[in-house]
Each structure stands twice: as C-alpha cells, then as structure tokens.
Design a protein around this motif. Structure first.
Motif, PDB file in Angstrom:
ATOM      1  N   TRP A  58     -24.728  -6.496  -7.789  1.00  0.00           N
ATOM      2  CA  TRP A  58     -25.686  -6.263  -6.100  1.00  0.00           C
ATOM      3  C   TRP A  58     -24.789  -5.336  -5.583  1.00  0.00           C
ATOM      4  CZ3 TRP A  58     -23.387 -10.429  -2.275  1.00  0.00           C
ATOM      5  CH2 TRP A  58     -23.266 -11.259  -2.868  1.00  0.00           C
ATOM      6  N   LEU A  59     -25.177  -5.113  -4.191  1.00  0.00           N
ATOM      7  CA  LEU A  59     -24.710  -4.216  -3.197  1.00  0.00           C
ATOM      8  C   LEU A  59     -24.422  -5.351  -1.803  1.00  0.00           C
ATOM      9  CD1 LEU A  59     -23.330  -2.024  -2.139  1.00  0.00           C
ATOM     10  CD2 LEU A  59     -25.417  -1.198  -0.772  1.00  0.00           C
ATOM     11  N   TRP A  60     -23.208  -5.202  -1.103  1.00  0.00           N
ATOM     12  CA  TRP A  60     -23.468  -6.675   0.030  1.00  0.00           C
ATOM     13  C   TRP A  60     -23.170  -5.727   0.831  1.00  0.00           C
ATOM     14  CZ3 TRP A  60     -20.596 -12.207   0.193  1.00  0.00           C
ATOM     15  CH2 TRP A  60     -20.372 -12.301   1.521  1.00  0.00           C
ATOM     16  N   ARG A  61     -23.759  -5.314   2.212  1.00  0.00           N
ATOM     17  CA  ARG A  61     -23.589  -4.469   3.417  1.00  0.00           C
ATOM     18  C   ARG A  61     -23.324  -4.989   4.415  1.00  0.00           C
ATOM     19  NH1 ARG A  61     -27.427   0.254   4.434  1.00  0.00           N
ATOM     20  NH2 ARG A  61     -26.328  -0.384   6.765  1.00  0.00           N
ATOM     21  N   ALA A  62     -22.596  -4.249   5.488  1.00  0.00           N
ATOM     22  CA  ALA A  62     -21.790  -5.685   6.550  1.00  0.00           C
ATOM     23  C   ALA A  62     -22.482  -4.263   7.402  1.00  0.00           C
ATOM     24  CB  ALA A  62     -20.287  -5.101   6.435  1.00  0.00           C
ATOM     25  N   ARG A  63     -23.117  -4.871   8.699  1.00  0.00           N
ATOM     26  CA  ARG A  63     -23.556  -4.689   9.781  1.00  0.00           C
ATOM     27  C   ARG A  63     -23.974  -3.470   9.650  1.00  0.00           C
ATOM     28  NH1 ARG A  63     -24.078  -4.891  14.406  1.00  0.00           N
ATOM     29  NH2 ARG A  63     -22.879  -5.419  16.500  1.00  0.00           N
ATOM     30  N   VAL A  73     -31.110   2.559  -1.474  1.00  0.00           N
ATOM     31  CA  VAL A  73     -32.563   2.424  -1.603  1.00  0.00           C
ATOM     32  C   VAL A  73     -32.553   2.907  -3.436  1.00  0.00           C
ATOM     33  CG1 VAL A  73     -34.851   3.738  -2.169  1.00  0.00           C
ATOM     34  CG2 VAL A  73     -33.844   3.276  -0.277  1.00  0.00           C
ATOM     35  N   LEU A  74     -31.504   3.797  -4.149  1.00  0.00           N
ATOM     36  CA  LEU A  74     -31.131   4.295  -4.851  1.00  0.00           C
ATOM     37  C   LEU A  74     -30.501   3.290  -6.376  1.00  0.00           C
ATOM     38  CD1 LEU A  74     -29.136   8.145  -4.423  1.00  0.00           C
ATOM     39  CD2 LEU A  74     -31.685   7.678  -5.020  1.00  0.00           C
ATOM     40  N   LEU A  75     -29.937   2.124  -6.059  1.00  0.00           N
ATOM     41  CA  LEU A  75     -29.233   1.324  -6.171  1.00  0.00           C
ATOM     42  C   LEU A  75     -30.410   0.098  -6.691  1.00  0.00           C
ATOM     43  CD1 LEU A  75     -25.913   1.025  -4.746  1.00  0.00           C
ATOM     44  CD2 LEU A  75     -25.809   1.955  -6.977  1.00  0.00           C
ATOM     45  N   LEU A  76     -31.772  -0.202  -5.526  1.00  0.00           N
ATOM     46  CA  LEU A  76     -32.143  -0.725  -6.161  1.00  0.00           C
ATOM     47  C   LEU A  76     -33.175   0.019  -7.133  1.00  0.00           C
ATOM     48  CD1 LEU A  76     -33.760  -1.977  -2.006  1.00  0.00           C
ATOM     49  CD2 LEU A  76     -33.040  -3.196  -4.371  1.00  0.00           C
ATOM     50  N   GLU A  77     -33.577   1.162  -7.531  1.00  0.00           N
ATOM     51  CA  GLU A  77     -34.211   1.721  -8.422  1.00  0.00           C
ATOM     52  C   GLU A  77     -33.242   1.502  -9.602  1.00  0.00           C
ATOM     53  OE1 GLU A  77     -33.873   6.768  -7.530  1.00  0.00           O
ATOM     54  OE2 GLU A  77     -36.100   5.494  -5.887  1.00  0.00           O
ATOM     55  N   ARG A  78     -31.973   1.085  -9.677  1.00  0.00           N
ATOM     56  CA  ARG A  78     -30.877   0.898 -10.737  1.00  0.00           C
ATOM     57  C   ARG A  78     -30.832  -0.538 -10.829  1.00  0.00           C
ATOM     58  NH1 ARG A  78     -30.593   5.531  -8.606  1.00  0.00           N
ATOM     59  NH2 ARG A  78     -30.076   7.678 -10.161  1.00  0.00           N
ATOM     60  N   GLY A  79     -31.950  -1.380 -10.196  1.00  0.00           N
ATOM     61  CA  GLY A  79     -31.653  -2.989 -10.512  1.00  0.00           C
ATOM     62  C   GLY A  79     -30.277  -3.401  -9.520  1.00  0.00           C
ATOM     63  N   PHE A  80     -29.655  -2.582  -8.848  1.00  0.00           N
ATOM     64  CA  PHE A  80     -29.047  -3.535  -7.633  1.00  0.00           C
ATOM     65  C   PHE A  80     -30.305  -4.834  -6.705  1.00  0.00           C
ATOM     66  CE2 PHE A  80     -25.383  -1.292  -8.968  1.00  0.00           C
ATOM     67  CZ  PHE A  80     -24.799  -2.106  -9.655  1.00  0.00           C
ATOM     68  N   HIS A  81     -29.339  -5.654  -6.563  1.00  0.00           N
ATOM     69  CA  HIS A  81     -29.989  -7.147  -5.208  1.00  0.00           C
ATOM     70  C   HIS A  81     -29.080  -6.042  -3.788  1.00  0.00           C
ATOM     71  CE1 HIS A  81     -31.109  -8.811  -8.212  1.00  0.00           C
ATOM     72  NE2 HIS A  81     -32.193  -9.828  -7.215  1.00  0.00           N
ATOM     73  N   THR A 250     -25.535  10.995  -3.914  1.00  0.00           N
ATOM     74  CA  THR A 250     -25.289  10.796  -5.559  1.00  0.00           C
ATOM     75  C   THR A 250     -24.006  10.120  -5.697  1.00  0.00           C
ATOM     76  OG1 THR A 250     -27.134  12.012  -6.373  1.00  0.00           O
ATOM     77  CG2 THR A 250     -25.683  12.113  -7.607  1.00  0.00           C
ATOM     78  N   PRO A 251     -22.396  11.056  -5.621  1.00  0.00           N
ATOM     79  CA  PRO A 251     -21.729  10.688  -5.547  1.00  0.00           C
ATOM     80  C   PRO A 251     -21.498   9.315  -5.376  1.00  0.00           C
ATOM     81  CG  PRO A 251     -21.807  12.689  -3.838  1.00  0.00           C
ATOM     82  CD  PRO A 251     -23.131  12.183  -4.170  1.00  0.00           C
ATOM     83  N   ILE A 252     -22.104   8.746  -4.191  1.00  0.00           N
ATOM     84  CA  ILE A 252     -22.243   7.083  -3.499  1.00  0.00           C
ATOM     85  C   ILE A 252     -23.249   6.011  -4.622  1.00  0.00           C
ATOM     86  CG2 ILE A 252     -22.755   5.249  -1.750  1.00  0.00           C
ATOM     87  CD1 ILE A 252     -22.529   7.353  -0.323  1.00  0.00           C
ATOM     88  N   LEU A 257     -21.839   2.692  -9.449  1.00  0.00           N
ATOM     89  CA  LEU A 257     -22.555   2.061 -10.512  1.00  0.00           C
ATOM     90  C   LEU A 257     -21.365   2.514 -12.311  1.00  0.00           C
ATOM     91  CD1 LEU A 257     -25.648   4.596 -11.036  1.00  0.00           C
ATOM     92  CD2 LEU A 257     -25.372   1.888 -10.845  1.00  0.00           C
ATOM     93  N   ALA A 258     -20.724   3.275 -11.665  1.00  0.00           N
ATOM     94  CA  ALA A 258     -19.120   3.704 -12.600  1.00  0.00           C
ATOM     95  C   ALA A 258     -18.424   2.194 -12.250  1.00  0.00           C
ATOM     96  CB  ALA A 258     -18.122   4.420 -12.424  1.00  0.00           C
TER      97      ALA A 258
END
Length: 268
Positions: A58-63, A73-81, A250-252, A257-258
């Motif tokens: 998962w990715l945890w967003r702040a503010r 959105v790109l991370l959601l496509e790769r299965g992240f919450h 993509t770099p982000i 992912l890495a």
C-alpha cells in the motif's frame, strides 16, 4: 519431500481480503472502489485495487488527497491499496504521529495490509511522513516527498506573523526561542531511517519559493547521505512549488515498486 500442491501454496500467501472488508461509504475513484469512513473521529480513505498484489502492498498519502494522483493510479493498476488518514493542521506534531500510529495498526492488523508501507507527502505532507517514519523506521519501505516541507522554520516559520505559526508552537509545546533549536523537523533525527536503510525520493521545483529547496530538501539530503542513507532527487529546473508530480510518473512508480518487499519478506 513432496512439493506442496498449488492450492496449499496459495494458502501460505498473506491474507488477501476484498474491498468489502473496509468500512464506510463506497464510490468510484479513477475507476477503482473508494471507501470513505471515519477513523477515531477523523476522515479516512482507502482505495482498493481490482486485484490486490501478493502481500497487499500500500501507498499511504499525506495531506491534499486526490492532488497529483497519477502515481497513485499507476500503483492501483499494479495491485497497491492507496490510503489516507487526515492530520490536517497538525504539522507533523506528536499528536499527528500518534493518530497515524493508530491508523497503521488498523490497516495492518484489521485489514491485512502489508507491514511495510510506502509514504507519499506533498508540500506540508512532508512533515508527517518524515516524523512518523522516524518514529517507525521498521514499518516503512520507502518515502516519496514532492516539494516536501523538511524544516518548520522554513515553512511556516518564515511567516511567523501567520496564525498557523502559533498553532505550530502550541502543538509542539515550544516557545518562539525554543523552536529555533528544537529537533522537531524532518531534517532532524534521521539516523533511525538511515540505519533501517529506508530509501528516499524527492521531486522538487528548483524555483520553489514557498518551500525553497536550499532550506529543505538540500539540507535533508546532505544529512541523510552523511548518515549513509540513500536519497534520489529529481529536479524540475523551471518549476516553482506547483505543479506537483512529473509529466511522466514512471520514475516515481518504479522507485516505489523497486523498494516494495516481496510478500515473504514483508511479514514476520
């Protein structure tokens, strides 16, 4: 020893619940199911991927929920919450860190998300992602800061006549004189993060006058590298504080992912 049957191997993978496991009202966000709910009296959001990746990263967003969402959105496509817990106007204070501690426990214990989380902080969101990460270095896979505030004395401290500056002093329990030397900003106390090997990525606009690079990212980067830590900085030469993000995220996404642990490494 006989090889385990495929279905038994699936049973050994980390628990992978469904969108229904999360509470609150549901809606659609960029094509994915979004859950809005109240967590201990405060706004919280979780967006669920169509198919959670193994280990439930998962990715945890702040503010600033929803701003510069391209990498989300790109991370959601790769299965992240994608998760959010409101700590607005708490400026990374101990109160904010404690609230995030409770939210982290709920997300990992009650909803089965991975024990190591990627953090994303835009602008003042840098205050909470770093102050929480320093208190919980073993729970962080990586940090992405976008024009992040790294020193309270730079923002909002450079505008000490603003009402929010008094709010900062009250939240930290410091006087005007004390906060100038108190180690309470992201640039302070980075040793636990460096020791834990947490990699950092900052995206900054070189013409940023709101959160100047020289007073924030540059200071944090120099100190982190001196401690043996790894930080990558992507400079946007002709950009000020806005817009956040990159034209191509993509770099982000590749960075996150890495540094996302494999499922068997992510859980104790």
């Amino acid at each position: 020893m006989r090889l385990l049957a495929p279905f038994l191997l699936l049973l050994l993978l980390p628990w992978s619940g469904t969108a229904a496991d999360f509470p609150g009202e549901t809606s659609t966000w960029n094509g994915y199911v979004r859950h809005d709910f109240v967590f201990e009296g405060h706004e919280a959001i979780v967006v669920v991927p169509d198919q959670p990746a193994p280990g439930r990263p998962w990715l945890w967003r702040a503010r600033f929920w929803g701003h510069a969402p391209e990498s989300d959105v790109l991370l959601l496509e790769r299965g992240f919450h994608i998760a959010y817990c409101d700590v607005a106007d708490l400026f990374g204070s101990p109160t904010a860190v404690e609230r995030w501690n409770h939210f982290y426990t709920a997300m990992t214990r009650d909803y089965g998300l991975a024990p190591k989380v990627a953090l994303k902080g835009l602008s003042r969101g840098g205050l909470i992602i770093y102050n929480w990460a320093k208190a919980n270095p073993d729970k962080v896979s990586c940090i992405y800061g976008d024009a992040p505030v790294c020193d309270l004395r730079s923002w909002p401290g450079s505008r000490r006549d603003l009402p929010r500056w008094q709010v900062v002093l009250d939240l930290y329990g410091l006087s005007e004189d004390e906060i100038d030397t108190a180690p309470v900003s992201p640039i302070h106390g980075l040793k636990p993060l460096a020791a834990a090997g947490v990699p950092l990525l900052h995206v900054v606009g070189d013409r940023d006058e709101t959160v100047p690079v020289a007073d924030n990212t540059a200071v944090l980067a120099a100190r982190y590298r001196a401690l043996g830590g790894s930080i990558t900085i992507i400079h946007k030469p002709d950009v000020a504080h806005h817009p956040h993000g990159l034209e191509d995220s993509t770099p982000i996404v590749d960075f996150i992912l890495a540094h996302t642990p494999a499922p068997d490494a992510a859980r104790p």
